[in-house]
Enzyme design. Sequence first.
Site, PDB file in Angstrom:
ATOM      1  N   CYS A  86       0.811  -1.210   0.000  1.00 39.60           N
ATOM      2  CA  CYS A  86       0.000   0.000   0.000  1.00 39.60           C
ATOM      3  C   CYS A  86       0.857   1.277   0.000  1.00 39.60           C
ATOM      4  CB  CYS A  86      -0.999  -0.019   1.161  1.00 39.60           C
ATOM      5  SG  CYS A  86      -2.312   1.197   0.930  1.00 39.60           S
ATOM      6  N   HIS A 168      -3.987  -4.952   1.208  1.00 43.57           N
ATOM      7  CA  HIS A 168      -3.300  -5.308   2.459  1.00 43.57           C
ATOM      8  C   HIS A 168      -3.276  -6.828   2.620  1.00 43.57           C
ATOM      9  CE1 HIS A 168      -2.656  -1.355   4.384  1.00 43.57           C
ATOM     10  NE2 HIS A 168      -3.539  -1.011   3.465  1.00 43.57           N
ATOM     11  N   GLU A 170      -1.999  -8.666   4.773  1.00 41.33           N
ATOM     12  CA  GLU A 170      -2.117  -9.171   6.154  1.00 41.33           C
ATOM     13  C   GLU A 170      -3.563  -9.549   6.478  1.00 41.33           C
ATOM     14  OE1 GLU A 170      -1.267  -6.137   5.200  1.00 41.33           O
ATOM     15  OE2 GLU A 170      -1.984  -4.563   6.551  1.00 41.33           O
TER      16      GLU A 170
END
Lengths: 190, 226
Positions: A86, A168, A170
């Site tokens: 990002c 993202h 994660e």
Amino acid sequence: MILIVDLCWKEDSLSRYEFVSPIEEIVRRAGFPSRTRHFASVQDADLSGAAAVILCGTALMDNFFAEHLERFEWVHECTVPVLGICAGMQAIAAVFGGRIEPNAEIGMTDVDVVGPDAIFSGRERFSAYELHSFAVTPPDSFEVLAVSERCVQVIRHASVPIYGVMFHPEVRNEWVVTQFLGQNTGTDAG
Amino acid sequence: MKLGVLCSGGKDSLFACWRAMQKEEVACLITIVSANPESYMFHTPNVRLAALQAEAADLPLVEVETAGEKEVELEDLERAIRIARERHGIEGVVTGAILSVYQATRVQRICHDLGLWCFNPLWHADQEEYIRSLIGEGFEVIVVGVYSAPFDERWLGRRIDAASVKELKKMAAKYRITLTGEGGEIETFVTDAPFFRKRIEVREASAAYKNYNGTYRIGSAVLVPK
């Protein structure tokens, strides 16, 4: 050792828990030792000791890093693989001559692979979590590997293993980070 | 930075508040009282006691009621955040979201529309480490709702301590439940926190339970010296 770079507006910020700690945890679970540095304090010694570098994301309101792009010039000379997430992708694109442009996206979106790469492990489409106020027009030296309806989602340098992902990983796509680490450090990290 | 913390009265929002206090200034708590027990966004048992938690923490509370209809309740949340900005000058919002993309996305969108920062200090936190920190840093937490097998009525009103965490770990290993209750298996209420000046003592409570679904309603609670 994996160097994790915190791009938040200040060192040890409240955002660190949200954008840096989850990446540290993924790297730890993949079996790699890591060291975290704030982007304003990355030293040559940090880079020379790293097997790969991951640049983390920031909060939607946090674009402080983009006012200090000179702090990322080291990416040009970096001899190890780099993954920018990002804000990290935005910093990478900008230092190589691309543009950071307003483009807000919040929530899950479909990402289509348009340039096959081992980092996708054969996936052609996946759902990803977006949290960005800006997206990028990639520099000429980068290939576009994946897109969403709204913007470029994954880029890779044409000749060296420098990647940027706008979503993202994660959140629900940890495999992107483990695949990047496994593929680029010569270890099967899953 | 002045922040408002979305507070349901449960452990996640108050631990997020504690994390926020260690880095920035918490100016108020914000509570949405939902009439819908099935609310997607807002935890409901004993949420009115958030006022007692705010008093214990010596923080102002912004409390807004919602009918709890899906998506409409988001307008009520936005209204509450606007009130917090007007009254307390908040520049950002803190949530206790851990894994819920549904909750996080909706709060992020509201903050983005209002030009406010959004912080989720428990986002994807390691569950075991989080629970250990919660107990180690002085939080007193009781279970006030169970919504899934294998939680039986023994859990209602039970304190989250080393013994219950040990049991939770065994259950998490055997059943598909999260250690923190993030999957909606349990709801909690905080009776003491490191930033509380007084702790909450429950004087009256009643439990209702059937088929792995139960609530522990606190009828009367007071602040007492720590």
